[in-house]
Design a protein around this motif. Structure first.
Motif, PDB file in Angstrom:
ATOM      1  N   ARG A  57      -3.223 -16.722   2.894  1.00  0.00           N
ATOM      2  CA  ARG A  57      -1.775 -17.474   2.760  1.00  0.00           C
ATOM      3  C   ARG A  57      -1.813 -18.801   3.284  1.00  0.00           C
ATOM      4  NH1 ARG A  57       2.458 -13.925   2.133  1.00  0.00           N
ATOM      5  NH2 ARG A  57       3.149 -15.934   1.340  1.00  0.00           N
ATOM      6  N   SER A  58      -0.890 -19.592   2.801  1.00  0.00           N
ATOM      7  CA  SER A  58      -0.705 -20.885   3.158  1.00  0.00           C
ATOM      8  C   SER A  58       0.586 -21.182   4.419  1.00  0.00           C
ATOM      9  CB  SER A  58      -0.517 -21.852   2.286  1.00  0.00           C
ATOM     10  OG  SER A  58       0.741 -21.559   1.569  1.00  0.00           O
ATOM     11  N   VAL A  59       1.152 -19.910   4.626  1.00  0.00           N
ATOM     12  CA  VAL A  59       2.215 -19.715   5.653  1.00  0.00           C
ATOM     13  C   VAL A  59       1.642 -19.336   7.049  1.00  0.00           C
ATOM     14  CG1 VAL A  59       3.603 -19.161   3.694  1.00  0.00           C
ATOM     15  CG2 VAL A  59       2.644 -17.303   4.963  1.00  0.00           C
ATOM     16  N   PRO A  60       2.545 -19.427   8.009  1.00  0.00           N
ATOM     17  CA  PRO A  60       1.936 -18.879   9.332  1.00  0.00           C
ATOM     18  C   PRO A  60       1.738 -17.610   9.099  1.00  0.00           C
ATOM     19  CG  PRO A  60       3.845 -20.311   9.686  1.00  0.00           C
ATOM     20  CD  PRO A  60       3.534 -20.186   8.003  1.00  0.00           C
ATOM     21  N   ILE A  61       0.703 -16.953  10.015  1.00  0.00           N
ATOM     22  CA  ILE A  61       0.661 -15.690   9.917  1.00  0.00           C
ATOM     23  C   ILE A  61       1.638 -14.572  10.555  1.00  0.00           C
ATOM     24  CG2 ILE A  61      -0.348 -15.317  12.367  1.00  0.00           C
ATOM     25  CD1 ILE A  61      -2.661 -13.674  11.271  1.00  0.00           C
ATOM     26  N   TRP A  62       2.398 -15.347  11.308  1.00  0.00           N
ATOM     27  CA  TRP A  62       3.439 -14.444  11.826  1.00  0.00           C
ATOM     28  C   TRP A  62       4.848 -14.361  10.884  1.00  0.00           C
ATOM     29  CZ3 TRP A  62       2.426 -19.473  14.112  1.00  0.00           C
ATOM     30  CH2 TRP A  62       3.346 -20.375  13.803  1.00  0.00           C
ATOM     31  N   SER A  63       4.740 -15.229   9.990  1.00  0.00           N
ATOM     32  CA  SER A  63       5.594 -15.323   8.905  1.00  0.00           C
ATOM     33  C   SER A  63       5.362 -14.252   7.560  1.00  0.00           C
ATOM     34  CB  SER A  63       6.225 -16.544   8.421  1.00  0.00           C
ATOM     35  OG  SER A  63       5.084 -16.900   7.626  1.00  0.00           O
ATOM     36  N   ASP A  64       4.427 -13.614   7.408  1.00  0.00           N
ATOM     37  CA  ASP A  64       3.823 -12.786   6.526  1.00  0.00           C
ATOM     38  C   ASP A  64       4.508 -11.260   6.625  1.00  0.00           C
ATOM     39  OD1 ASP A  64       2.702 -11.167   4.478  1.00  0.00           O
ATOM     40  OD2 ASP A  64       0.813 -12.431   4.403  1.00  0.00           O
ATOM     41  N   ALA A  65       5.247 -10.837   5.980  1.00  0.00           N
ATOM     42  CA  ALA A  65       5.889  -9.576   6.422  1.00  0.00           C
ATOM     43  C   ALA A  65       5.075  -8.436   5.764  1.00  0.00           C
ATOM     44  CB  ALA A  65       7.419  -9.614   5.681  1.00  0.00           C
ATOM     45  N   ASN A  66       4.294  -8.943   4.710  1.00  0.00           N
ATOM     46  CA  ASN A  66       3.201  -7.810   4.189  1.00  0.00           C
ATOM     47  C   ASN A  66       2.148  -7.570   5.182  1.00  0.00           C
ATOM     48  OD1 ASN A  66       4.831  -7.458   1.627  1.00  0.00           O
ATOM     49  ND2 ASN A  66       3.955  -9.466   1.148  1.00  0.00           N
ATOM     50  N   LEU A  67       1.739  -8.436   5.952  1.00  0.00           N
ATOM     51  CA  LEU A  67       0.394  -8.427   6.734  1.00  0.00           C
ATOM     52  C   LEU A  67       0.281  -7.211   7.675  1.00  0.00           C
ATOM     53  CD1 LEU A  67      -2.371  -9.441   7.279  1.00  0.00           C
ATOM     54  CD2 LEU A  67      -1.495 -10.808   9.021  1.00  0.00           C
ATOM     55  N   PRO A  68       1.628  -6.926   8.489  1.00  0.00           N
ATOM     56  CA  PRO A  68       1.128  -5.836   9.529  1.00  0.00           C
ATOM     57  C   PRO A  68       0.840  -4.331   8.513  1.00  0.00           C
ATOM     58  CG  PRO A  68       3.255  -7.013   9.946  1.00  0.00           C
ATOM     59  CD  PRO A  68       2.830  -7.651   8.787  1.00  0.00           C
ATOM     60  N   GLY A  69       1.411  -4.026   7.668  1.00  0.00           N
ATOM     61  CA  GLY A  69       1.295  -2.731   6.871  1.00  0.00           C
ATOM     62  C   GLY A  69      -0.214  -2.824   6.346  1.00  0.00           C
ATOM     63  N   LEU A  70      -0.374  -3.875   5.816  1.00  0.00           N
ATOM     64  CA  LEU A  70      -1.739  -4.017   5.259  1.00  0.00           C
ATOM     65  C   LEU A  70      -2.866  -3.929   6.174  1.00  0.00           C
ATOM     66  CD1 LEU A  70      -1.204  -6.927   2.775  1.00  0.00           C
ATOM     67  CD2 LEU A  70      -1.826  -4.592   2.085  1.00  0.00           C
ATOM     68  N   ALA A  71      -2.871  -4.578   7.333  1.00  0.00           N
ATOM     69  CA  ALA A  71      -3.702  -4.687   8.422  1.00  0.00           C
ATOM     70  C   ALA A  71      -3.986  -3.421   8.931  1.00  0.00           C
ATOM     71  CB  ALA A  71      -3.299  -5.916   9.316  1.00  0.00           C
ATOM     72  N   ALA A  72      -2.816  -2.589   9.101  1.00  0.00           N
ATOM     73  CA  ALA A  72      -3.030  -1.244   9.694  1.00  0.00           C
ATOM     74  C   ALA A  72      -3.809  -0.310   9.054  1.00  0.00           C
ATOM     75  CB  ALA A  72      -1.563  -0.790  10.015  1.00  0.00           C
ATOM     76  N   ALA A  73      -3.309  -0.338   7.586  1.00  0.00           N
ATOM     77  CA  ALA A  73      -4.034   0.516   6.686  1.00  0.00           C
ATOM     78  C   ALA A  73      -5.345   0.264   6.371  1.00  0.00           C
ATOM     79  CB  ALA A  73      -3.197   0.551   5.212  1.00  0.00           C
ATOM     80  N   ILE A  74      -5.971  -0.914   6.353  1.00  0.00           N
ATOM     81  CA  ILE A  74      -7.139  -1.397   5.998  1.00  0.00           C
ATOM     82  C   ILE A  74      -8.372  -1.317   6.973  1.00  0.00           C
ATOM     83  CG2 ILE A  74      -8.711  -3.324   5.013  1.00  0.00           C
ATOM     84  CD1 ILE A  74      -6.387  -4.286   3.676  1.00  0.00           C
ATOM     85  N   HIS A  75      -9.542  -0.642   6.868  1.00  0.00           N
ATOM     86  CA  HIS A  75     -10.386  -0.532   7.827  1.00  0.00           C
ATOM     87  C   HIS A  75     -11.812  -1.250   7.405  1.00  0.00           C
ATOM     88  CE1 HIS A  75      -7.586   2.571   9.202  1.00  0.00           C
ATOM     89  NE2 HIS A  75      -8.398   2.745  10.237  1.00  0.00           N
ATOM     90  N   SER A  76     -12.180  -1.788   8.504  1.00  0.00           N
ATOM     91  CA  SER A  76     -13.664  -2.408   8.042  1.00  0.00           C
ATOM     92  C   SER A  76     -14.463  -2.871   9.399  1.00  0.00           C
ATOM     93  CB  SER A  76     -13.347  -3.705   7.475  1.00  0.00           C
ATOM     94  OG  SER A  76     -14.633  -4.233   7.190  1.00  0.00           O
ATOM     95  N   GLY A  77     -15.916  -2.450   9.290  1.00  0.00           N
ATOM     96  CA  GLY A  77     -16.595  -2.781  10.062  1.00  0.00           C
ATOM     97  C   GLY A  77     -17.514  -4.328  10.189  1.00  0.00           C
ATOM     98  N   ALA A  78     -16.947  -4.954   9.276  1.00  0.00           N
ATOM     99  CA  ALA A  78     -17.433  -6.540   9.166  1.00  0.00           C
ATOM    100  C   ALA A  78     -16.280  -7.141   8.737  1.00  0.00           C
ATOM    101  CB  ALA A  78     -18.553  -6.496   8.174  1.00  0.00           C
ATOM    102  N   VAL A  79     -15.729  -8.090   9.604  1.00  0.00           N
ATOM    103  CA  VAL A  79     -14.447  -9.167   9.429  1.00  0.00           C
ATOM    104  C   VAL A  79     -14.848 -10.316   9.931  1.00  0.00           C
ATOM    105  CG1 VAL A  79     -12.112  -9.388   9.990  1.00  0.00           C
ATOM    106  CG2 VAL A  79     -13.132  -7.054   9.705  1.00  0.00           C
TER     107      VAL A  79
END
Length: 240
Positions: A57-79
């Motif tokens: 996104r082009s917005v500050p990371i703290w302003s994305d209301a969708n990110l917390p839910g997505l980041a909690a649900a997605i798992h990865s071993g390479a980021v």
């Protein structure tokens, strides 16, 4: 000054890697410097050979209301993830935000290159019309990515490709800051030329970041003018 990190290891929620620790990348978006011109996360899905996937996104990371839910649900071993502070002369749109992606590669640049528009000619590597059309954005990072792609396409190993881009760019722009990150989901290559770069190796995992992203012991600083090559089990540092 941008901040970025790369992680290889057991699959974890993106939230744990991006925002779940003291001094996380999320926290580094506002302290000690402000990185409010966008953020990006690239990850390789677990048990899926089709990756990587990118969210930016082009917005500050703290302003994305969708990110917390997505980041909690997605798992990865390479980021690979980054927060951005755009410098004058660089575009501000989403396409300028790392990570950059091509095939199985993810790339990020933490730093600055002055007069980057003239860099290809000064390096003796003028861009072709096709490369100009394919550039994701008008910024120094996108140009460095094009230079890296050239070398990867020629079969140059990832570490050698990054090291050569850093050396050639520094030769033309001695004041450039060139902390580069590159991963294919199996290994990490990184350069430090100006700025800071740290890594933390633990059994079966490795984290490389602009600055320590946790209070855990074991963080080591990469010397300036160095190339770091790392996997989940090995770490090598070579002079640039």
């Amino acid at each position: 000054m941008c901040r970025h990190l790369a992680y290889l290891g057991p699959p974890r929620p993106l939230a744990e890697l991006i925002s779940g620790t003291p001094h996380s990348l999320y926290e580094q978006s506002w302290t000690p410097t402000v990185n409010a011109d966008g953020f990006g996360i690239g990850w390789y899905p677990v048990n899926d050979g089709a990756g990587p996937v990118r969210y930016r996104r082009s917005v500050p990371i703290w302003s994305d209301a969708n990110l917390p839910g997505l980041a909690a649900a997605i798992h990865s071993g390479a980021v690979l993830a980054a927060v951005r502070s755009a410098t004058p002369g660089n575009s501000y749109e989403e396409s300028a935000v790392a990570p950059y992606i091509l095939g199985h590669w993810l790339f990020s640049h933490n730093g600055r290159v002055d007069d980057w528009e003239l860099l290809p000619e000064d390096m003796g590597e003028p861009l072709s019309p096709a490369e100009l059309l394919d550039a994701e954005a008008r910024c120094d990072s996108a140009l460095l990515w094009i230079m890296t792609i050239r070398r990867l396409a020629d079969g140059t190993p990832a570490g050698d490709a990054l090291a050569d881009v850093a050396r050639q760019t520094a030769g033309a722009r001695p004041d450039a800051r060139l902390n580069l990150l590159l991963t294919d989901g199996h290994a990490i290559a990184a350069t430090r030329h100006g700025g800071t770069l740290w890594y933390r190796a633990a059994p079966g995992e490795i984290t490389v970041a602009s600055a320590p992203t946790s209070d855990e012991e074991g963080w080591r600083e990469v010397p300036d003018h160095s190339l770091l090559l790392a996997t989940e089990r090995t770490t090598e540092i070579e002079p640039l």
